[in-house]
Design an enzyme around this catalytic site. Structure first.
Site, mmCIF file in Angstrom:
data_model
loop_
_atom_site.group_PDB
_atom_site.id
_atom_site.type_symbol
_atom_site.label_atom_id
_atom_site.label_comp_id
_atom_site.label_asym_id
_atom_site.label_seq_id
_atom_site.Cartn_x
_atom_site.Cartn_y
_atom_site.Cartn_z
ATOM 1 N N ARG A 213 36.579 67.036 -5.350
ATOM 2 C CA ARG A 213 35.893 65.757 -5.274
ATOM 3 C C ARG A 213 36.800 64.738 -4.602
ATOM 4 N NH1 ARG A 213 31.926 68.086 -5.721
ATOM 5 N NH2 ARG A 213 30.265 67.928 -7.281
ATOM 6 N N HIS A 261 32.299 67.299 3.657
ATOM 7 C CA HIS A 261 31.811 67.713 2.342
ATOM 8 C C HIS A 261 30.834 68.888 2.498
ATOM 9 C CE1 HIS A 261 31.234 66.118 -1.993
ATOM 10 N NE2 HIS A 261 31.078 67.430 -1.974
#
Length: 298
Positions: A213, A261
């Site tokens: 993350r 991502h």
């Protein structure tokens, strides 16, 4: 929606409730839902996350007290392991060096250590971390791993707790971060963290790979570590701000590999049957699987 409908043909599925307090809605399948959208659903029985993480759900302080379920899917796990192995091998086999040489028309061979001489450290030994560790071991790397609580995994040197984190950093030549984002891990990858990495490795200096993350890292700290030599290279799939701002120095840094991502993008066709199976089982009175511990954050 279409994929879920195929596996729950007799269930009404809506993209967004017409009424904020619709009593007919019993299950929510979400990814970065608007704040407050779940709070008024009076009969919500479970909330399913469409990604490996659930921080996007827990960030909404109004989320009702219904079970939150992580979707553990072989497809998602395999995609993450593909990314981890790809990035580890690219750094290990000097991919950036040879790409630069190709662009310059240079024919220089560089010394290459064996995989068995390199330790890959993995922070996070859940489904994703364990699968990536197994695949890296098959290639021949030594693998170390860290988790919040103790885990024993055959063939992997494991560490846990605060003291174990320092020990794992100290043995890792390539560090892979696959941790969930929790209040305890937010901003973990800072100047102090990066200063605890090895000063010398078989590759020269340590390498950082973050596919967990963006909130785990401070982008500025990574840049400082690259510029002052604490890090040799970094592969970053996640960032403090996403999309990564166009003026970020990470885009243009010669020692950074950026992906948007995309390490383990969820495939609806692979996730839908797993969610449908859980809903059907729950309707029969069976317990949900992979329920999140809200206090732990995963």
């Amino acid at each position: 929606m279409r994929a879920l409908k195929e596996h729950l043909p007799e269930t009404e599925i809506v993209l967004r409730p017409e009424r904020a307090d619709d009593p007919a809605i019993r299950y929510a399948v979400v990814w970065k839902q608007p704040p407050g959208v779940l709070s008024e659903l009076p009969n919500l029985s479970a909330i399913f996350s469409l990604g490996a993480g659930v921080d996007h759900i827990l960030a909404d302080r109004t989320v009702p007290d219904a079970p939150i379920v992580r979707v553990v899917a072989e497809d998602l796990t395999s995609r993450m392991s593909e990314y981890v192995v790809w990035r580890v091998l690219d750094h290990f086999r000097k991919g950036s060096t040879y790409r630069a040489q190709q662009a310059a028309g240079l024919w220089n061979e560089h010394r290459q250590p064996a995989a068995g001489d390199v330790t890959v450290g993995i922070l996070g030994l859940g489904e994703l971390g364990r699968d990536a560790a197994a695949k890296l071991r098959t290639i021949g790397f030594k693998v170390a791993g860290w988790s919040r609580t103790e885990r024993r995994i055959e063939g992997i040197t494991t560490f846990h707790g605060a003291e174990g984190l320092a020990e794992c950093l100290a043995v890792s030549d390539i560090l892979v971060v696959l941790l969930p984002l929790t209040p305890q891990t937010r901003g973990l990858i800072d100047d102090d963290f990066l200063s605890r990495l090895k000063t010398e490795t078989p590759l020269g200096r340590p390498v950082l790979i973050n596919a967990g993350r963006g909130g785990l890292q401070l982008d500025s700290a990574i840049l400082r570590a690259l510029n002052d030599g604490r890090l040799m290279e970094a592969s970053l799939d996640v960032f403090e701000r996403e999309p990564l701002p166009r003026d970020s120095a990470l885009w243009r840094h010669p020692q950074v590999f950026v992906t948007p991502h995309a390490a383990a993008s969820s495939d609806p066709a692979a996730l839908a049957p797993l969610i449908a199976r859980q809903i059907a089982a729950h309707e029969r009175g069976e317990p949900l699987e992979n329920v999140v511990d809200r206090q732990a954050g995963y």
